[in-house]
Design a protein around this motif. Sequence first.
Motif, PDB file in Angstrom:
ATOM      1  N   MET A  81      44.455  27.491  45.040  1.00 44.73           N
ATOM      2  CA  MET A  81      44.633  28.877  45.412  1.00 44.73           C
ATOM      3  C   MET A  81      43.432  29.351  46.228  1.00 44.73           C
ATOM      4  O   MET A  81      42.340  28.818  46.122  1.00 44.73           O
ATOM      5  N   ALA A  82      43.655  30.408  46.969  1.00 45.73           N
ATOM      6  CA  ALA A  82      42.588  30.995  47.774  1.00 45.73           C
ATOM      7  C   ALA A  82      41.747  31.946  46.923  1.00 45.73           C
ATOM      8  O   ALA A  82      42.236  32.530  45.959  1.00 45.73           O
ATOM      9  N   GLU A  83      40.509  32.072  47.324  1.00 46.22           N
ATOM     10  CA  GLU A  83      39.591  32.978  46.628  1.00 46.22           C
ATOM     11  C   GLU A  83      39.214  34.128  47.548  1.00 46.22           C
ATOM     12  O   GLU A  83      39.186  33.981  48.765  1.00 46.22           O
ATOM     13  N   LYS A  84      38.905  35.270  46.956  1.00 50.98           N
ATOM     14  CA  LYS A  84      38.428  36.434  47.693  1.00 50.98           C
ATOM     15  C   LYS A  84      37.154  36.917  47.012  1.00 50.98           C
ATOM     16  O   LYS A  84      36.925  36.632  45.841  1.00 50.98           O
ATOM     17  N   ASN A  85      36.354  37.677  47.749  1.00 48.53           N
ATOM     18  CA  ASN A  85      35.134  38.198  47.148  1.00 48.53           C
ATOM     19  C   ASN A  85      35.136  39.722  47.194  1.00 48.53           C
ATOM     20  O   ASN A  85      35.797  40.335  48.021  1.00 48.53           O
ATOM     21  N   ILE A  86      34.394  40.298  46.273  1.00 48.73           N
ATOM     22  CA  ILE A  86      34.248  41.747  46.170  1.00 48.73           C
ATOM     23  C   ILE A  86      32.764  42.049  46.011  1.00 48.73           C
ATOM     24  O   ILE A  86      32.088  41.440  45.182  1.00 48.73           O
ATOM     25  N   LEU A  87      32.271  42.998  46.794  1.00 45.90           N
ATOM     26  CA  LEU A  87      30.923  43.525  46.641  1.00 45.90           C
ATOM     27  C   LEU A  87      31.082  44.974  46.209  1.00 45.90           C
ATOM     28  O   LEU A  87      31.561  45.802  46.979  1.00 45.90           O
ATOM     29  N   ALA A  88      30.711  45.270  44.978  1.00 46.50           N
ATOM     30  CA  ALA A  88      30.866  46.617  44.432  1.00 46.50           C
ATOM     31  C   ALA A  88      29.498  47.151  44.028  1.00 46.50           C
ATOM     32  O   ALA A  88      28.700  46.445  43.422  1.00 46.50           O
ATOM     33  N   GLN A 100      41.189  36.329  36.836  1.00 43.93           N
ATOM     34  CA  GLN A 100      40.851  34.973  37.273  1.00 43.93           C
ATOM     35  C   GLN A 100      39.542  34.953  38.066  1.00 43.93           C
ATOM     36  O   GLN A 100      39.512  34.634  39.245  1.00 43.93           O
ATOM     37  N   VAL A 101      38.435  35.252  37.394  1.00 48.16           N
ATOM     38  CA  VAL A 101      37.119  35.292  38.036  1.00 48.16           C
ATOM     39  C   VAL A 101      36.587  33.870  38.175  1.00 48.16           C
ATOM     40  O   VAL A 101      36.550  33.106  37.218  1.00 48.16           O
ATOM     41  N   VAL A 102      36.154  33.540  39.385  1.00 50.26           N
ATOM     42  CA  VAL A 102      35.548  32.243  39.652  1.00 50.26           C
ATOM     43  C   VAL A 102      34.041  32.321  39.423  1.00 50.26           C
ATOM     44  O   VAL A 102      33.440  31.449  38.810  1.00 50.26           O
ATOM     45  N   THR A 143      28.763  41.349  42.373  1.00 50.39           N
ATOM     46  CA  THR A 143      29.412  40.414  43.281  1.00 50.39           C
ATOM     47  C   THR A 143      30.426  39.605  42.488  1.00 50.39           C
ATOM     48  O   THR A 143      30.079  39.011  41.466  1.00 50.39           O
ATOM     49  N   VAL A 144      31.669  39.602  42.966  1.00 44.91           N
ATOM     50  CA  VAL A 144      32.743  38.917  42.250  1.00 44.91           C
ATOM     51  C   VAL A 144      33.475  37.994  43.212  1.00 44.91           C
ATOM     52  O   VAL A 144      33.851  38.407  44.310  1.00 44.91           O
ATOM     53  N   VAL A 145      33.661  36.760  42.809  1.00 51.15           N
ATOM     54  CA  VAL A 145      34.548  35.830  43.508  1.00 51.15           C
ATOM     55  C   VAL A 145      35.737  35.652  42.578  1.00 51.15           C
ATOM     56  O   VAL A 145      35.582  35.294  41.403  1.00 51.15           O
ATOM     57  N   ILE A 146      36.930  35.935  43.101  1.00 48.28           N
ATOM     58  CA  ILE A 146      38.116  35.994  42.254  1.00 48.28           C
ATOM     59  C   ILE A 146      39.299  35.342  42.966  1.00 48.28           C
ATOM     60  O   ILE A 146      39.329  35.295  44.206  1.00 48.28           O
ATOM     61  N   GLU A 147      40.232  34.825  42.199  1.00 46.60           N
ATOM     62  CA  GLU A 147      41.446  34.251  42.785  1.00 46.60           C
ATOM     63  C   GLU A 147      42.222  35.359  43.489  1.00 46.60           C
ATOM     64  O   GLU A 147      42.271  36.496  43.041  1.00 46.60           O
ATOM     65  N   GLU A 148      42.839  35.013  44.604  1.00 48.35           N
ATOM     66  CA  GLU A 148      43.531  35.996  45.436  1.00 48.35           C
ATOM     67  C   GLU A 148      44.628  36.741  44.676  1.00 48.35           C
ATOM     68  O   GLU A 148      44.843  37.933  44.892  1.00 48.35           O
ATOM     69  N   SER A 149      45.260  36.103  43.739  1.00 50.99           N
ATOM     70  CA  SER A 149      46.340  36.740  42.982  1.00 50.99           C
ATOM     71  C   SER A 149      45.851  37.889  42.097  1.00 50.99           C
ATOM     72  O   SER A 149      46.622  38.777  41.741  1.00 50.99           O
ATOM     73  N   SER A 150      44.580  37.904  41.744  1.00 55.41           N
ATOM     74  CA  SER A 150      44.019  38.966  40.897  1.00 55.41           C
ATOM     75  C   SER A 150      43.196  39.982  41.674  1.00 55.41           C
ATOM     76  O   SER A 150      42.653  40.919  41.086  1.00 55.41           O
ATOM     77  N   PHE A 151      43.106  39.805  42.976  1.00 55.44           N
ATOM     78  CA  PHE A 151      42.219  40.639  43.794  1.00 55.44           C
ATOM     79  C   PHE A 151      42.560  42.125  43.707  1.00 55.44           C
ATOM     80  O   PHE A 151      41.681  42.960  43.457  1.00 55.44           O
ATOM     81  N   ASP A 152      43.823  42.489  43.926  1.00 56.12           N
ATOM     82  CA  ASP A 152      44.215  43.909  43.924  1.00 56.12           C
ATOM     83  C   ASP A 152      43.941  44.568  42.578  1.00 56.12           C
ATOM     84  O   ASP A 152      43.466  45.706  42.515  1.00 56.12           O
TER      85      ASP A 152
END
Length: 122
Positions: free
Chosen positions: A1-8, A27-29, A100-109
């Motif tokens: 699966m693809a991963e996405k990142n979040i900077l909060a 699904q936090v990586v 900083t969070v790297v998370i699976e794309e399915s859980s991003f929203d």
Amino acid sequence: MAEKNILAYFKTPEEAEKISRKLQSLQVVDMSIDRFSAYPGGELNQPMNLLSGDMSLAGLTQNASITNPSAGVLAAASPAASGMSDGGEDGISGFDILLTVVIEESSFDQAMRVIQEAGGLV
């Protein structure tokens, strides 16, 4: 699966910790919480010698570790150096905690909703 990142961005480490615990169920990586500053250095752990001049205005007011005179002059010119100002009137003042969070794309929203509902700046 693809991963996405979040900077909060948050105002306190406790706010970021609270959200990090909520995000663990997703699904936090990878995840980290850090404090950042416009000035170098960390906490003042070394005693200052007032007689030898081993101190700086930025070190006292902004918790900066100044390594050369030019950086000290620049840091002391900041409105925050007086201790009477945070340095700006913009909406992001005080948000100095970075989650900083790297998370699976399915859980991003879902992760974005959790962060924004808690007052995090994304």
